[in-house]
Design an enzyme around this catalytic site. Structure first.
Site, PDB file in Angstrom:
ATOM      1  N   ASP A 448      71.524 -33.448  11.891  1.00 34.05           N
ATOM      2  CA  ASP A 448      70.436 -32.548  11.591  1.00 34.05           C
ATOM      3  C   ASP A 448      70.816 -31.129  12.084  1.00 34.05           C
ATOM      4  OD1 ASP A 448      67.931 -31.911  10.982  1.00 34.05           O
ATOM      5  OD2 ASP A 448      66.834 -33.237  12.205  1.00 34.05           O
ATOM      6  N   GLU A 451      72.021 -24.735  11.612  1.00 33.66           N
ATOM      7  CA  GLU A 451      71.606 -23.485  11.089  1.00 33.66           C
ATOM      8  C   GLU A 451      71.594 -22.283  12.055  1.00 33.66           C
ATOM      9  OE1 GLU A 451      69.590 -26.534   8.922  1.00 33.66           O
ATOM     10  OE2 GLU A 451      69.287 -25.755  10.992  1.00 33.66           O
ATOM     11  N   ASP A 512      62.984 -30.558   5.210  1.00 38.12           N
ATOM     12  CA  ASP A 512      61.681 -30.964   5.524  1.00 38.12           C
ATOM     13  C   ASP A 512      60.740 -30.423   4.666  1.00 38.12           C
ATOM     14  OD1 ASP A 512      62.574 -31.639   8.081  1.00 38.12           O
ATOM     15  OD2 ASP A 512      62.269 -29.829   9.012  1.00 38.12           O
TER      16      ASP A 512
END
Length: 778
Positions: A448, A451, A512
């Site tokens: 996950d 970034e 998401d």
């Protein structure tokens, strides 16, 4: 303002654009040009200026700027351009470029006074020296691509900026700029997972790794410096800095790229879009085929908390005959929610090895969540700190990214370090922590985030932050993919972020989303865009992540999601389909079962996708590039080569769908439709519109509770017959072996060939009336 958007205000920068060139050196496959540019500033202009056409709207602010431009014929249809001010271009070896296409078989370079022609066996480049401009064409003389040259608007308002370096007035910060022609009606694709319209013409695209916070904006988790055009070319920028592309959004006749760098290095690929994707992955690396079990159903939510809870869910899934291969533990398998120390909570997972073994006995693999931001107070943090394993600030202290949502952690003064994957010792320490989890029985890691690599961070290998920020997902996912493969024998991750080259480390999901009807198509369009950026595999959260999902929406989302490369349900609230109403449960289970029956087709198609560097979830424009009707379609797709999917994305069950050239057969009714037509569809709640392409071969296995749960005894092969001579081949994986399935239509009839020891093949010819078919020995 982003440094790559400085050209939006011409008063705020100086410009040194290449105006002319001369030949310095001609090699076997390359030419080096000496270029001339002039540092200039914008001069006001008026439409009443009678001398508008006789002079440039520029004011000189310095002497001519000398530079070098090198053009290499890398192969017959790939050309590399490098430009820099000064007397040399950088070699620019990057982690993105790991291969090359087949060498140029024959390259002829002819220089005359005003131009240089570079000709290969497939293409020609004409390099005009004054004014500088490049045109690429095929050997029939058809122009494919125009690069650089004078501004096309004679008012010269700097709406388009050609090859060169611009500098911000305030501090002299450079930005490299390049410009490509944009034709009327031309469609442009790529740039990664973009949640805007699939055709990027008219859009401004920032390549800046961010937490996108949804799937309905231009923000992106997966930014790829590649674009392709229906005119017959594609461009890959061999940079990892921030970039902005104006795809006809400043000048309607130009695609402009602005890079936060002081040089240019890009590859131009010539050919149709399928060819371009293959050439791009020749350069940046081919994808790999994920393990077969990953193509099954993934059960997840945010977040399961204990061994007892997930063991009960596993038993319920088996009791309710819901096929499933993976159970995912999200943020709360740690002692505290989100506290990423890679340690099972001892009170809720008292025997991790026994727990994972019991799930394996029932046919489940386990996926574990983590992120590359490690909280202080953990052994993992101290182990990484001991080897200088975190990104630093300029003063040498650990860069605190602040991303840890454990309740009270920040209030207690906790620090969150960003793992520095440019440090081999940091990679070793982090991988060793995962080795322990794999040896307990875990099978895959959810990688996950990724970034937030700091732009102003200090990295172990000296890479500047502005070049590491976007590149970080490549290093991050490579490290986890590699240790997964070393320990389990199978390479796979479940990743959110990506940059060029990440296709080597599948697979990725779409971030998401939110549980409402408005999110379905932007989410899917993101996946289609990702596929047009060099990636074969992609998934997303079924039902929408950020909130509870209502049942009609869940059913439609589930239907669509079964026709993606991978299928995972995930989000807040109950996500176990047996907890919904009986009606919803049965509808969802039916589609999960259909996916499992389709696994011979899915896995066989996936293998072919890797071989061809094509996405399994395929935009119509990729298969039917010559049909402009497909260029703007982002709400339907091909699943592999043969199944057209037209999902329902509104509560009324209605939609329009386009069928491209050829004959199409309704999966449910067998009705045939001529192509190049629009259909007005209304789908009952138990149906998603599906159509088989002419010549389709779709092998189907039995219903199994998980992938390869038992040997397959019978394969049903559904065939959408050719209306004229044709041949289709698909290799499928049955009982551990790859076998070819070949369907051929000839004047003598329809023949299907397939053979595997101990397996019976049953043929179903689709259509009304269905033609007879003969089954022959393989």
């Amino acid at each position: 303002m982003k440094p790559t958007r400085l050209i939006e205000d011409p008063d705020e920068y100086y410009r040194a654009s290449v105006v002319s060139a001369e030949v310095l050196e001609v090699g076997n496959n390359s030419v080096i040009l000496k270029t001339r540019a002039a540092m200039q500033s914008k001069k006001p202009v008026s439409s009443a200026d009678s001398e508008m056409l006789s002079r440039l709207r520029l004011s000189a602010v310095g002497e001519s700027v000398e530079g070098r431009l090198r053009i290499d014929a890398v192969s017959d249809d790939v050309f590399r351009f490098r430009y820099a001010e000064g007397c040399a271009v950088p070699e620019n070896n990057t982690l993105m470029v790991v291969g090359r296409p087949a060498k140029c078989r024959r390259c002829r370079i002819h220089a005359v006074s005003d131009r240089v022609r570079i000709r290969t066996d497939k293409a020609a480049l004409d390099v005009h020296l004054s004014p500088y401009r490049v045109e690429a064409s095929d050997l029939r003389g058809r122009k494919l691509c125009g690069i650089s040259g004078p501004e096309k608007d004679n008012f010269a308002c700097w709406d388009a900026v050609n090859t060169g370096i611009c500098r911000r007035r305030s501090d002299g910060r450079p930005a490299a700029v390049e410009c490509f022609d944009l034709r009327p009606g031309e469609a442009v694709y790529g740039f990664g997972e973009r949640f805007t319209r699939l055709n990027k013409a008219g859009q401004t695209v920032d390549l800046d790794m961010v937490d996108a916070l949804g799937v309905t904006t231009p923000r992106s988790y997966k930014n790829i410096p590649l674009f392709m055009s229906t005119s017959g070319y594609g461009v890959f920028f061999n940079h990892s800095c921030l970039m902005t592309f104006y795809v006809g959004s400043r000048s309607s006749v130009d695609i402009q790229g602005v890079l936060d760098d002081d040089f240019l290095d890009y590859y131009v690929f010539l050919g149709d879009m399928k060819t371009i994707l293959s050439l791009y992955t020749d350069v940046t690396g081919k994808g790999s085929l994920p393990p077969k079990w990953t193509f099954g159903y993934w059960q997840s939510k945010i977040s399961y908390k204990s061994a007892d809870e997930t063991l009960e869910i596993a038993r319920k899934l088996r009791e309710h005959d819901v096929p499933c291969d993976v159970i995912h533990l999200d943020t709360h398998w740690y002692r505290e929610d989100w506290y990423c120390d890679l340690e099972f909570a001892p009170d809720r997972f008292p025997d991790p090895a026994g727990y994972l073994s019991e799930l394996a006995r029932m046919g489940f693999k386990v996926s574990l969540w983590q992120l590359p931001y490690i909280p202080s107070g953990s052994k993992l943090f101290e182990d990484l700190k001991a080897v200088d394993g975190f990104v630093k600030k300029s003063d040498g202290s650990i860069y605190d990214c602040g991303i840890c949502f454990t309740p009270g952690f920040r209030e207690k003064g906790g620090v969150v370090g960003v793992v520095d994957y440019t440090n081999p010792e940091a990679v070793r320490v982090h991988q060793d922590a995962f080795r322990r989890l794999f040896r307990l029985g875990a099978k895959v890691i959810k990688t996950d985030f990724g970034e937030a690599a700091p732009l102003d961070g200090v990295y172990h290998d000296g890479t500047p932050g502005h070049r590491m920020h976007n590149l970080y997902p490549l290093l991050y996912n490579r490290a986890i993919f590699d240790v997964t493969k070393e320990e389990t024998g199978e390479g796979v991750v479940w990743a959110r972020s990506a940059w060029a080259g990440n296709q080597r480390y599948p697979l990725h999901w779409g971030g998401d989303n939110s549980p409402n009807w408005h999110n379905i198509i932007p989410q899917m369009e993101g996946g289609l865009s990702f596929g047009l950026s060099g990636f074969q595999f992609w998934s997303q959260d079924i039902g929408g992540f950020c909130g509870k999902v209502d049942e009609p929406l869940l059913v439609r989302w589930m239907q669509a999601a079964m026709f993606l490369s991978h299928s995972r349900i995930h989000g807040f609230g109950d996500r176990e389909i047996y907890k919904f109403s009986r009606k919803t449960f049965l509808l969802c289970r039916e589609y999960i079962r259909l996916r499992y029956r389709l696994l011979p087709y899915i896995y066989g198609s996936a293998r072919r996708c890797v071989e061809q560097s094509l996405p399994l979830m395929r935009p119509l424009a990729l298969e039917f590039q010559d049909d402009p009707n497909t260029w703007n379609i982002g709400d339907e797709w091909l699943f592999g080569e043969h199944i057209l999917v037209a999902p329902i994305f509104s509560p009324d069950g209605r939609r329009r769908a386009y069928l491209p050239q050829g004959e199409w057969t309704d999966w449910w009714t067998g009705r045939r439709f001529a192509g190049r037509t629009w259909l007005d569809l209304e789908a009952a709640e138990d149906r998603i519109p599906l159509f088989l392409r002419e010549g389709a071969v779709v092998p189907m296995g039995p219903f199994l509770p998980y992938v390869d749960a038992e040997p397959v005894r019978e394969i049903e092969i559904r065939v959408a017959p050719f209306t004229k001579k044709g041949k289709t081949r698909l290799d499928i994986h049955v009982n551990g072996n790859w076998i070819p399935v070949v369907y051929e239509c000839s004047p003598s009839g329809h023949v299907l060939k397939a053979a595997a020891a101990g397996v019976r093949f049953k043929v179903k010819m689709m259509g009304r009336p269905a033609p007879p078919a003969r089954m022959a020995a393989g």
